[in-house]
Design an enzyme around this catalytic site. Structure first.
Site, PDB file in Angstrom:
ATOM      1  N   TYR A  15       0.823  -1.211   0.000  1.00 58.95           N
ATOM      2  CA  TYR A  15       0.000   0.000   0.000  1.00 58.95           C
ATOM      3  C   TYR A  15       0.861   1.266   0.000  1.00 58.95           C
ATOM      4  O   TYR A  15       0.416   2.336   0.386  1.00 58.95           O
ATOM      5  CB  TYR A  15      -0.974  -0.018   1.182  1.00 58.95           C
ATOM      6  CG  TYR A  15      -2.248  -0.758   0.842  1.00 58.95           C
ATOM      7  CD1 TYR A  15      -3.432  -0.088   0.601  1.00 58.95           C
ATOM      8  CD2 TYR A  15      -2.254  -2.143   0.717  1.00 58.95           C
ATOM      9  CE1 TYR A  15      -4.591  -0.760   0.255  1.00 58.95           C
ATOM     10  CE2 TYR A  15      -3.404  -2.834   0.378  1.00 58.95           C
ATOM     11  CZ  TYR A  15      -4.569  -2.128   0.146  1.00 58.95           C
ATOM     12  OH  TYR A  15      -5.720  -2.806  -0.204  1.00 58.95           O
ATOM     13  N   VAL A  29      -5.617 -12.625  -2.903  1.00 58.83           N
ATOM     14  CA  VAL A  29      -5.620 -13.733  -1.938  1.00 58.83           C
ATOM     15  C   VAL A  29      -6.076 -15.024  -2.604  1.00 58.83           C
ATOM     16  O   VAL A  29      -5.457 -16.084  -2.431  1.00 58.83           O
ATOM     17  CB  VAL A  29      -6.516 -13.394  -0.742  1.00 58.83           C
ATOM     18  CG1 VAL A  29      -6.797 -14.634   0.102  1.00 58.83           C
ATOM     19  CG2 VAL A  29      -5.861 -12.323   0.120  1.00 58.83           C
ATOM     20  N   GLY A  75      -9.807  -6.037  -4.822  1.00 62.13           N
ATOM     21  CA  GLY A  75      -8.465  -6.352  -5.309  1.00 62.13           C
ATOM     22  C   GLY A  75      -7.707  -7.241  -4.346  1.00 62.13           C
ATOM     23  O   GLY A  75      -6.985  -8.157  -4.768  1.00 62.13           O
ATOM     24  N   ASP A  76      -7.883  -6.999  -3.046  1.00 64.84           N
ATOM     25  CA  ASP A  76      -7.258  -7.867  -2.044  1.00 64.84           C
ATOM     26  C   ASP A  76      -7.834  -9.273  -2.121  1.00 64.84           C
ATOM     27  O   ASP A  76      -7.095 -10.260  -2.024  1.00 64.84           O
ATOM     28  CB  ASP A  76      -7.487  -7.294  -0.644  1.00 64.84           C
ATOM     29  CG  ASP A  76      -6.879  -5.921  -0.471  1.00 64.84           C
ATOM     30  OD1 ASP A  76      -5.645  -5.803  -0.485  1.00 64.84           O
ATOM     31  OD2 ASP A  76      -7.645  -4.956  -0.316  1.00 64.84           O
ATOM     32  N   ARG A  77      -9.144  -9.368  -2.294  1.00 65.72           N
ATOM     33  CA  ARG A  77      -9.787 -10.684  -2.393  1.00 65.72           C
ATOM     34  C   ARG A  77      -9.274 -11.431  -3.614  1.00 65.72           C
ATOM     35  O   ARG A  77      -9.033 -12.645  -3.566  1.00 65.72           O
ATOM     36  CB  ARG A  77     -11.305 -10.509  -2.463  1.00 65.72           C
ATOM     37  CG  ARG A  77     -12.100 -11.802  -2.341  1.00 65.72           C
ATOM     38  CD  ARG A  77     -11.845 -12.505  -0.999  1.00 65.72           C
ATOM     39  NE  ARG A  77     -12.693 -13.660  -0.833  1.00 65.72           N
ATOM     40  CZ  ARG A  77     -13.820 -13.666  -0.130  1.00 65.72           C
ATOM     41  NH1 ARG A  77     -14.218 -12.552   0.483  1.00 65.72           N
ATOM     42  NH2 ARG A  77     -14.529 -14.748  -0.016  1.00 65.72           N
TER      43      ARG A  77
END
Length: 318
Positions: free
Chosen positions: A141, A259, A254-256
């Site tokens: 980030y 992951v 985006g994180d999902r």
């Protein structure tokens, strides 16, 4: 998986302040938000770690935490979600993002915590856990963790698949990562390439430029409701469409995606299979309501309702 899922990156404290607006402030034409509830959750790399833990994985989060109330709150939230934290020292304050919401819409986002800070040196235990990981996700980030030299050396040396979720203000991925996962805006900022004739051509050109520049195995550019485009060596790009129409809050999508791709690679999936699974997971996440419904109950439980207004001291908005 033979070892833990290791998430490396910058963690923020996210707070959603929910309320109702029934009037304007008498001394300036701005809405007054009467707060009804607020929800704290880990953001950034912390949110990615929570997503991975919710899938039943053993998850280690390597991140920088300040010795302040925000850092302590993050420690409680991450522990409740089943995430093991291997902290680096953060000399500044914990970064926070506060969203003021009414009627399902964000009225204002207030950030605090200052700019990027240089984290402290990782302990030997941090380097060992990266070495024995089944998969590593770098959730950058742009706040400094991904620049830490000893961490970068460990990431370059690990035999585990590495997925790198980049930030335009962050560093280049270490050479040899398996998959880089920018969105289409990020990839254009990272390579500074001119737009092509079509959206897909622009994404494909940016992905290939970034793959070669960073010497990565593959780049998957996320395209929102249109899925993702995968660029890897020796083949034409693969477009992976979304399996369903998904509209809603995309915070954390985006994180999902990153992951889901990382977990698939850790299980031995092919790159194309991992990206297809990631598109499906991210689409379902948005369709189901996004971050408001995706987190385990201990993380998304709202505190007792209080009342404030835009301009109140508690949320720090001038």
């Amino acid at each position: 998986m033979r070892g833990p899922v290791v998430v490396v990156g910058d963690t923020l404290l996210d707070r959603d302040v929910e309320g109702v607006v029934n009037r304007l402030c008498p001394d300036s034409p701005v809405p007054v938000l009467d707060e009804t509830a607020h929800v704290d959750r880990p953001g950034g790399a912390g949110l990615a770690a929570v997503f991975a833990a919710a899938q039943g994985a053993e998850v280690v989060l390597v991140t920088a935490l300040a010795d302040d109330a925000g850092g302590a709150r993050l420690g409680v939230l991450l522990a409740a979600a089943g995430v093991q934290v291997y902290p680096l020292r953060l000399a500044g304050s914990t970064p926070e993002k506060i969203r003021l919401r009414a009627g399902g819409r964000v009225l204002l986002r207030h950030d605090r915590g200052g700019g990027a800070q240089t984290p402290g040196e990782p302990a030997e235990a941090v380097l060992r856990v990266i070495e024995r990981a089944s998969v590593v996700l770098v959730s950058d980030y742009g706040r400094g963790v991904a620049r830490q030299p000893a961490l970068r050396a460990a990431l370059a040396a690990t035999r585990a698949p590495v997925v790198w979720d980049p930030h335009p203000r962050g560093p280049a991925a270490v050479p040899g990562v398996h998959l880089v996962t920018p969105n289409e805006t990020e990839v254009q900022e990272l390579v500074e390439a001119p737009a092509a004739a079509t959206r897909l051509a622009t994404a494909a050109d940016g992905a290939e430029r970034l793959r070669q520049r960073w010497r990565a195995g593959a780049v998957a550019v996320t395209l929102g409701a249109d899925g993702a485009l995968l660029s890897h060596a020796g083949s034409t790009p693969l477009v992976v469409p979304t399996p369903m129409a998904a509209e809603g809050d995309t915070c954390g999508a985006g994180d999902r995606f990153a992951v889901a791709a990382g977990l698939a690679l850790g299980r031995g999936a092919l790159l194309s299979e991992a990206v297809q699974e990631a598109v499906t997971e991210a689409s379902a996440y948005v369709a189901d309501g996004g971050v408001a419904t995706a987190l385990p109950p201990p993380v998304r439980r709202a505190p007792q309702a209080v009342h404030t207004a835009v301009g109140g001291d508690r949320v720090g908005v001038a």
